[in-house]
Design a protein around this motif. Structure first.
Motif, short mmCIF file in Angstrom:
data_model
loop_
_atom_site.label_atom_id
_atom_site.label_comp_id
_atom_site.label_asym_id
_atom_site.label_seq_id
_atom_site.Cartn_x
_atom_site.Cartn_y
_atom_site.Cartn_z
N VAL A 55 -78.74 88.57 30.01
CA VAL A 55 -80.13 88.34 30.37
C VAL A 55 -80.63 89.52 31.19
N ARG A 56 -81.93 89.66 31.27
CA ARG A 56 -82.48 90.81 31.98
C ARG A 56 -82.09 90.76 33.47
N ALA A 57 -81.90 91.92 34.05
CA ALA A 57 -81.35 92.03 35.40
C ALA A 57 -82.27 91.50 36.48
N ASP A 58 -83.57 91.35 36.17
CA ASP A 58 -84.50 90.86 37.19
C ASP A 58 -84.78 89.36 37.05
N LEU A 59 -84.07 88.68 36.15
CA LEU A 59 -84.29 87.24 35.96
C LEU A 59 -83.49 86.46 36.99
N PRO A 60 -84.13 85.65 37.84
CA PRO A 60 -83.38 84.82 38.79
C PRO A 60 -82.52 83.80 38.05
N VAL A 61 -81.22 83.85 38.31
CA VAL A 61 -80.27 82.92 37.71
C VAL A 61 -79.67 82.07 38.84
N ILE A 62 -79.76 80.76 38.69
CA ILE A 62 -79.22 79.83 39.69
C ILE A 62 -77.99 79.16 39.08
N LEU A 63 -76.86 79.33 39.72
CA LEU A 63 -75.62 78.67 39.31
C LEU A 63 -75.42 77.47 40.23
N ASP A 64 -75.58 76.27 39.68
CA ASP A 64 -75.45 75.04 40.44
C ASP A 64 -73.98 74.63 40.49
N GLU A 65 -73.38 74.77 41.67
CA GLU A 65 -71.98 74.41 41.88
C GLU A 65 -71.85 73.17 42.75
N ALA A 66 -72.67 72.16 42.50
CA ALA A 66 -72.66 70.95 43.32
C ALA A 66 -71.28 70.28 43.33
N TYR A 67 -70.52 70.46 42.25
CA TYR A 67 -69.21 69.80 42.12
C TYR A 67 -68.06 70.79 42.17
N VAL A 68 -68.28 71.94 42.76
CA VAL A 68 -67.27 73.00 42.72
C VAL A 68 -65.98 72.58 43.42
N GLU A 69 -66.06 71.71 44.42
CA GLU A 69 -64.86 71.28 45.14
C GLU A 69 -63.88 70.52 44.23
N TYR A 70 -64.40 69.99 43.12
CA TYR A 70 -63.54 69.25 42.19
C TYR A 70 -62.94 70.17 41.12
N CYS A 71 -63.26 71.43 41.17
CA CYS A 71 -62.81 72.38 40.15
C CYS A 71 -61.49 73.02 40.59
N GLU A 72 -60.46 72.95 39.76
CA GLU A 72 -59.15 73.48 40.11
C GLU A 72 -59.16 75.01 40.20
N ARG A 73 -59.85 75.66 39.28
CA ARG A 73 -59.89 77.12 39.26
C ARG A 73 -61.33 77.58 39.12
N PRO A 74 -62.11 77.45 40.21
CA PRO A 74 -63.51 77.84 40.13
C PRO A 74 -63.66 79.35 40.01
N PRO A 75 -64.75 79.80 39.45
CA PRO A 75 -64.98 81.25 39.39
C PRO A 75 -65.20 81.82 40.78
#
Length: 265
Positions: A164-184
């Motif tokens: 995607v274009r470099a000026d596009l705001p991208v929001i990564l919603d990690e509301a459940y990241v604590e449940y992820c064994e190998r989060p990015p």
């Protein structure tokens, strides 16, 4: 007559556990000062979150729940979109997803461009990239995905951001990241892609949905507009007291996450 059994709202994905004892105690200590306003800006919580993440506090935006933080991020993105002379802002996001995104988009004058999920419940990133046009003011993707739980690898997220274009705001919603064994490694992604902002909350694994506090982090430039939209006095004293204690209780948090995951197995 027996007391009615409490209702468990599975559709809200609330924690099955009460706040950790130390966190509950911290919240209780604020009752005697409920006649006083909280901090004008949530600097106590911001400092604790920044220290926990190992980032500069200028790159952290805090609000009464992740929904409020998304609202500030989307409001800023829409304002920048319109300031550039563009037409109605569009929001690209997979569907189904957290229904608050569409509600906030409608409130802020967005048109939602929803894309499909793959058969395994993961967002179709090719379709998401294809949905982006010059009218797209922001893009939101969840990982783990709400409601399927599908996790996007760091490599797939990097491929999305490169597409995607470099000026596009991208929001990564990690509301459940604590449940992820190998989060990015979200901090590494933010450092590599200045248009990325990562959203998190204390409502899920931390069990503080009723206290209402969430946050996002990114480069200082990426979150500056959202920080200007933090509503004064919006983050309660109870929330600000709870955050540092909750962040120090990582061992107990991990035990609860493990118990929750085992119960679902």
């Amino acid at each position: 007559m027996t007391a009615p059994r409490p209702i468990i709202r599975c559709d809200l994905n609330e924690s099955a556990y009460q706040p950790l004892p130390a966190v509950a105690e911290a919240i209780a200590t604020t009752a005697a000062t409920a006649n006083r306003y909280p901090e004008f800006r949530p600097e106590t919580a911001r400092a604790a979150i920044a220290a926990h993440l190992g980032v500069d506090a200028s790159g952290v935006v805090v609000g009464p729940g992740g929904t409020a933080v998304v609202s500030a991020l989307l409001s800023d993105a829409a304002a920048r979109h319109r300031a550039a002379g563009r037409d109605t802002p569009h929001l690209s996001t997979p569907a189904p997803t957290f229904d608050g995104f569409a509600i906030l988009a409608s409130m802020l004058g967005y048109r939602v461009d929803a894309t499909r999920l793959l058969d395994d419940g993961a967002p179709d990133l090719d379709a998401l990239v294809a949905s982006v046009t010059p009218s797209t003011a922001a893009l939101i993707v969840c990982s783990p995905h709400n409601p399927t739980g599908a996790v996007l690898t760091e490599a797939r997220l990097r491929a999305l951001l490169l597409s995607v274009r470099a000026d596009l705001p991208v929001i990564l919603d990690e509301a459940y990241v604590e449940y992820c064994e190998r989060p990015p490694d979200s901090r590494a992604l933010v450092a590599e892609f200045p248009n990325l902002t990562v959203l998190r909350t204390f409502s899920k694994a931390y069990g503080l949905a009723g206290v209402r506090i969430g946050y996002a982090f990114g480069t200082p430039a990426a979150v500056a507009g959202a920080r200007r939209r933090e509503i004064p006095f919006a983050v309660s004293t109870a929330a600000q007291q709870a955050v540092p204690v909750a962040l120090r209780a990582q061992t107990q948090l991990a035990e609860r996450v493990a118990a929750c995951c085992a119960a679902q197995a």
